[in-house]
Design a protein around this motif. Structure first.
Motif, PDB file in Angstrom:
ATOM      1  N   ALA A  10       5.775  -5.238 -15.464  1.00 18.08           N
ATOM      2  CA  ALA A  10       6.346  -4.222 -14.584  1.00 18.08           C
ATOM      3  C   ALA A  10       7.219  -4.885 -13.514  1.00 18.08           C
ATOM      4  N   LYS A  11       7.893  -4.059 -12.742  1.00 17.62           N
ATOM      5  CA  LYS A  11       8.851  -4.531 -11.723  1.00 17.62           C
ATOM      6  C   LYS A  11       8.156  -5.445 -10.722  1.00 17.62           C
ATOM      7  N   SER A  12       8.767  -6.598 -10.506  1.00 19.77           N
ATOM      8  CA  SER A  12       8.177  -7.566  -9.578  1.00 19.77           C
ATOM      9  C   SER A  12       8.922  -7.579  -8.255  1.00 19.77           C
ATOM     10  N   SER A  13       8.283  -8.163  -7.275  1.00 20.05           N
ATOM     11  CA  SER A  13       8.820  -8.211  -5.919  1.00 20.05           C
ATOM     12  C   SER A  13       9.693  -9.447  -5.720  1.00 20.05           C
ATOM     13  N   TRP A  14      10.812  -9.237  -5.058  1.00 23.24           N
ATOM     14  CA  TRP A  14      11.722 -10.331  -4.703  1.00 23.24           C
ATOM     15  C   TRP A  14      11.832 -10.456  -3.184  1.00 23.24           C
ATOM     16  N   THR A  15      10.888  -9.872  -2.447  1.00 20.75           N
ATOM     17  CA  THR A  15      10.990  -9.869  -0.988  1.00 20.75           C
ATOM     18  C   THR A  15      10.812 -11.249  -0.367  1.00 20.75           C
ATOM     19  N   ASP A  16      10.053 -12.115  -1.001  1.00 24.69           N
ATOM     20  CA  ASP A  16       9.828 -13.470  -0.480  1.00 24.69           C
ATOM     21  C   ASP A  16      10.462 -14.485  -1.430  1.00 24.69           C
ATOM     22  N   SER A  17      11.621 -14.989  -1.044  1.00 26.48           N
ATOM     23  CA  SER A  17      12.352 -15.927  -1.907  1.00 26.48           C
ATOM     24  C   SER A  17      11.688 -17.295  -1.994  1.00 26.48           C
ATOM     25  N   PHE A  22       6.737 -18.027 -11.100  1.00 30.70           N
ATOM     26  CA  PHE A  22       5.463 -17.824 -11.786  1.00 30.70           C
ATOM     27  C   PHE A  22       4.502 -16.969 -10.959  1.00 30.70           C
ATOM     28  N   ASP A  23       4.609 -17.053  -9.638  1.00 27.36           N
ATOM     29  CA  ASP A  23       3.658 -16.394  -8.734  1.00 27.36           C
ATOM     30  C   ASP A  23       4.162 -15.080  -8.137  1.00 27.36           C
ATOM     31  N   ARG A  24       5.321 -14.595  -8.598  1.00 28.69           N
ATOM     32  CA  ARG A  24       5.842 -13.345  -8.035  1.00 28.69           C
ATOM     33  C   ARG A  24       4.914 -12.173  -8.344  1.00 28.69           C
ATOM     34  N   PRO A  25       4.562 -11.383  -7.331  1.00 27.68           N
ATOM     35  CA  PRO A  25       3.685 -10.214  -7.545  1.00 27.68           C
ATOM     36  C   PRO A  25       4.496  -8.995  -7.991  1.00 27.68           C
ATOM     37  N   LEU A  26       3.793  -7.945  -8.335  1.00 30.49           N
ATOM     38  CA  LEU A  26       4.441  -6.672  -8.628  1.00 30.49           C
ATOM     39  C   LEU A  26       4.844  -5.999  -7.324  1.00 30.49           C
ATOM     40  N   ASN A  27       5.930  -5.237  -7.373  1.00 28.86           N
ATOM     41  CA  ASN A  27       6.287  -4.450  -6.198  1.00 28.86           C
ATOM     42  C   ASN A  27       5.643  -3.064  -6.327  1.00 28.86           C
ATOM     43  N   LYS A  28       5.909  -2.196  -5.372  1.00 25.43           N
ATOM     44  CA  LYS A  28       5.282  -0.874  -5.346  1.00 25.43           C
ATOM     45  C   LYS A  28       5.593  -0.086  -6.620  1.00 25.43           C
ATOM     46  N   ARG A  29       6.858  -0.108  -7.039  1.00 18.34           N
ATOM     47  CA  ARG A  29       7.242   0.626  -8.247  1.00 18.34           C
ATOM     48  C   ARG A  29       6.535   0.061  -9.480  1.00 18.34           C
ATOM     49  N   GLY A  30       6.417  -1.252  -9.548  1.00 17.10           N
ATOM     50  CA  GLY A  30       5.722  -1.873 -10.673  1.00 17.10           C
ATOM     51  C   GLY A  30       4.269  -1.446 -10.752  1.00 17.10           C
ATOM     52  N   LYS A  31       3.633  -1.365  -9.591  1.00 18.38           N
ATOM     53  CA  LYS A  31       2.228  -0.959  -9.545  1.00 18.38           C
ATOM     54  C   LYS A  31       2.043   0.503  -9.944  1.00 18.38           C
ATOM     55  N   GLN A  32       3.089   1.315  -9.771  1.00 17.34           N
ATOM     56  CA  GLN A  32       3.021   2.719 -10.182  1.00 17.34           C
ATOM     57  C   GLN A  32       3.366   2.882 -11.661  1.00 17.34           C
ATOM     58  N   ASN A  61      -0.884  -9.088 -13.835  1.00 14.56           N
ATOM     59  CA  ASN A  61      -1.214  -7.886 -13.064  1.00 14.56           C
ATOM     60  C   ASN A  61      -0.812  -6.608 -13.793  1.00 14.56           C
ATOM     61  N   THR A  62       0.294  -6.653 -14.516  1.00  9.31           N
ATOM     62  CA  THR A  62       0.675  -5.497 -15.335  1.00  9.31           C
ATOM     63  C   THR A  62      -0.392  -5.239 -16.393  1.00  9.31           C
ATOM     64  N   ALA A  63      -0.825  -6.303 -17.059  1.00  8.56           N
ATOM     65  CA  ALA A  63      -1.867  -6.177 -18.084  1.00  8.56           C
ATOM     66  C   ALA A  63      -3.154  -5.606 -17.476  1.00  8.56           C
ATOM     67  N   LYS A  64      -3.522  -6.070 -16.303  1.00 17.06           N
ATOM     68  CA  LYS A  64      -4.752  -5.582 -15.660  1.00 17.06           C
ATOM     69  C   LYS A  64      -4.647  -4.099 -15.300  1.00 17.06           C
ATOM     70  N   LEU A  65      -3.504  -3.694 -14.750  1.00 17.94           N
ATOM     71  CA  LEU A  65      -3.334  -2.285 -14.384  1.00 17.94           C
ATOM     72  C   LEU A  65      -3.379  -1.379 -15.616  1.00 17.94           C
ATOM     73  N   MET A  66      -2.764  -1.824 -16.685  1.00 20.76           N
ATOM     74  CA  MET A  66      -2.783  -1.016 -17.914  1.00 20.76           C
ATOM     75  C   MET A  66      -4.172  -1.036 -18.543  1.00 20.76           C
ATOM     76  N   ALA A  67      -4.796  -2.194 -18.552  1.00 19.55           N
ATOM     77  CA  ALA A  67      -6.145  -2.318 -19.113  1.00 19.55           C
ATOM     78  C   ALA A  67      -7.115  -1.366 -18.417  1.00 19.55           C
ATOM     79  N   ASN A  68      -6.954  -1.209 -17.124  1.00 18.89           N
ATOM     80  CA  ASN A  68      -7.797  -0.295 -16.356  1.00 18.89           C
ATOM     81  C   ASN A  68      -7.686   1.132 -16.905  1.00 18.89           C
ATOM     82  N   GLU A  69      -6.486   1.551 -17.241  1.00 18.79           N
ATOM     83  CA  GLU A  69      -6.273   2.897 -17.795  1.00 18.79           C
ATOM     84  C   GLU A  69      -6.911   3.034 -19.172  1.00 18.79           C
ATOM     85  N   TRP A  70      -6.923   1.954 -19.927  1.00 18.87           N
ATOM     86  CA  TRP A  70      -7.470   1.973 -21.284  1.00 18.87           C
ATOM     87  C   TRP A  70      -8.973   1.712 -21.315  1.00 18.87           C
TER      88      TRP A  70
END
Length: 164
Positions: A10-17, A22-32, A61-70
């Motif tokens: 899912a969409k990742s965050s680019w707020t902290d350059s 490898f360590d970029r987190p998901l942004n708000k839209r990605g988490k939704q 984190n994308t896999a974990k969020l989807m796994a939770n739904e499944w």
């Protein structure tokens, strides 16, 4: 029959350059988007029996969020180092190692490899870009993941968050 679900993180965050790619987190839209796309898969009657992910934070984190739904146990997600920013051929190496007891698997990875691999799998459609949280689904007429590459395949669908 074996069903493969290729899922781009899912969409990742680019707020902290200063954060390593490898360590970029998901942004708000990605988490939704991740749970929404997991629900769409359920709507297609597809829930993976095995989840394999790149170890990069945004893919994990994308896999974990989807796994939770499944209702798939997060601790059962397999992390494959070679899926991080891999080429299309790497997907086949990962797939051929899958136990044949699993009929539907999901692989979470990155572009450009995921788009290249999706296009390699079928001549039915051409995809310019698998967008973030995009899902490419294909079914192979085989009982063994070892034969996935040479098996006859049927394109099932291509879906992504902005595909209404």
């Amino acid at each position: 029959m074996k069903t493969l679900l290729l899922i781009r993180h899912a969409k990742s965050s680019w707020t902290d350059s200063d954060i390593d790619d490898f360590d970029r987190p998901l942004n708000k839209r990605g988490k939704q988007n991740a749970p929404e796309m997991a629900q769409r898969l359920i709507g297609h009657g597809l829930v993976p029996e095995l989840v394999i992910s790149s170890p990069a934070k945004r893919a994990r984190n994308t896999a974990k969020l989807m796994a939770n739904e499944w209702k798939y146990p997060k601790q059962a997600i397999l992390l494959e180092d070679e899926l991080y920013l891999c080429y299309a051929a790497t997907f086949l190496k990962v797939i051929t190692k899958v136990d044949d007891d699993f009929n539907t698997i999901a692989i979470f990875a990155h572009n450009p490899g995921i788009t290249d691999f999706a296009n390699y799998l079928t001549d039915e459609i051409r995809i310019d870009n698998v967008p973030t949280a995009g899902i490419f689904a294909i079914q192979a007429e085989t009982d063994s993941w070892k034969d996935f590459d040479i098996a006859s395949k049927k394109f099932l669908f291509f879906d992504y968050p902005r595909n209404n």
